[in-house]
Design an enzyme around this catalytic site. Sequence first.
Site, mmCIF file in Angstrom:
data_model
loop_
_atom_site.group_PDB
_atom_site.id
_atom_site.type_symbol
_atom_site.label_atom_id
_atom_site.label_comp_id
_atom_site.label_asym_id
_atom_site.label_seq_id
_atom_site.Cartn_x
_atom_site.Cartn_y
_atom_site.Cartn_z
ATOM 1 N N ASP A 127 30.870 -3.839 75.327
ATOM 2 C CA ASP A 127 30.436 -3.311 76.630
ATOM 3 C C ASP A 127 31.527 -2.524 77.367
ATOM 4 O OD1 ASP A 127 28.058 -4.622 76.116
ATOM 5 O OD2 ASP A 127 28.612 -6.404 77.274
ATOM 6 N N ARG A 256 8.881 9.075 70.616
ATOM 7 C CA ARG A 256 9.175 7.850 69.863
ATOM 8 C C ARG A 256 10.357 7.139 70.516
ATOM 9 N NH1 ARG A 256 5.084 9.365 68.006
ATOM 10 N NH2 ARG A 256 4.464 9.590 65.821
HETATM 11 O O1 F6P Z 1 27.951 -8.413 75.869
HETATM 12 C C1 F6P Z 1 27.614 -7.835 74.649
HETATM 13 C C2 F6P Z 1 26.115 -7.702 74.505
HETATM 14 O O2 F6P Z 1 25.855 -7.162 73.232
HETATM 15 C C3 F6P Z 1 25.430 -6.895 75.584
HETATM 16 O O3 F6P Z 1 25.599 -5.513 75.449
HETATM 17 C C4 F6P Z 1 24.004 -7.345 75.427
HETATM 18 O O4 F6P Z 1 23.268 -7.130 76.610
HETATM 19 C C5 F6P Z 1 24.183 -8.827 75.104
HETATM 20 O O5 F6P Z 1 25.493 -8.974 74.561
HETATM 21 C C6 F6P Z 1 23.187 -9.375 74.129
HETATM 22 O O6 F6P Z 1 23.462 -10.722 73.919
HETATM 23 P P1 F6P Z 1 22.751 -11.619 72.777
HETATM 24 O O7 F6P Z 1 23.495 -11.369 71.496
HETATM 25 O O8 F6P Z 1 22.903 -13.001 73.268
HETATM 26 O O9 F6P Z 1 21.343 -11.154 72.681
#
Ligand code: F6P
Length: 331
Positions: A127, A256
């Site tokens: 992130d 799409r």
């Molecule tokens: O913080 C990293 C991240 O991949 C975010 O971008 C995403 O919203 C979240 O984790 C998804 O988490 P999980 O793997 O628990 O679905």
Amino acid sequence: MRRIGVVTSGADCPGLNAAIRAVARKSFDLGYEVIGVRNGWHGLIHDDVFVMEKSHVSGILYLGGSILGSGKDDPFSSEADFASFQANFKKYQLTSIVVIGGFTSLRIASRLNDAGYATVGIPATIDNDVMGTEQTIGFDTAANFVCESLDRLHSTASSHHRVMVVEVMGGGAGWIALLGGLGGGADYVVTPEYRPKFDDILHHIENRKSSGKTFSIIVITDTATVDGLPLGECPKTGVGAYLASEIEKRSGIDTRFTVLGHLQRGGTPTFFDRTLATRYGYEAVELLRRGDVGKMVALKGGLIVPADMDQATRERRKPEAKLFEYAKLFY
Ligand code: F6P
């Protein structure tokens, strides 16, 4: 003798193994013992740790994921969990912990340090939303994947004269959408920081069509909202699908959607992430050696420097306005 616990906590990302390897090798070099903690804080709460040897970190530089496993447990979640954490910290005679993780994991690390458990942090999340550093481990690999995906979508979008909506991750921040979109030539980027009107997106697509560009690529962060569309009511990872169906309904253009999802978190780390992780790992152990705890390693102006972990985890880092300006130049 120092005994260092190594934890990968929270959502995983490419480059964690490169960081673990550097932490372990630098520690061995200084004569420290290293305790690998399995599955994030879960390992220290539930007594699941092991003594690391050189062989554990051999051949892992290029591997995605974490050889330690990761997880979202929090030692502060209950008094019982904190008591177990304390007992295991004592049982394994840890002198300090290196925490490799994102915003929430580093926040926990900072609190542990305040509670008397010497801790240093390594910022690692796709992130890229940790303050105090210019880049986190994993972001480069994820943004490269978005970029490559947009390249692939461009060719099929142009053959079929379609609108392609691409939903990306971001954990509440627009770094992946913005920089992935900039690198991959997105025609519109929607992030949580920039909330456009649905009509503006539509006009943009229609203007492109009337100027002879018969396809458009729209990138949207999974947590973004659009004025005029109740995206907040969408199920998780549903925003791209919803936006795509509304675009098709209102514009009549074949549309799409693609959800890049966890593909962004998997796979082999890029050169940049491997070398960043390696430099971070080395310097994190240097911080411990100097007793400079409660800090995390950070990238600033090309150099690895210490940053205050408490300050860095008070709020999430947002992309600067200039990046939106760059993206809009190509709309
Ligand atoms: O913080 C990293 C991240 O991949 C975010 O971008 C995403 O919203 C979240 O984790 C998804 O988490 P999980 O793997 O628990 O679905």
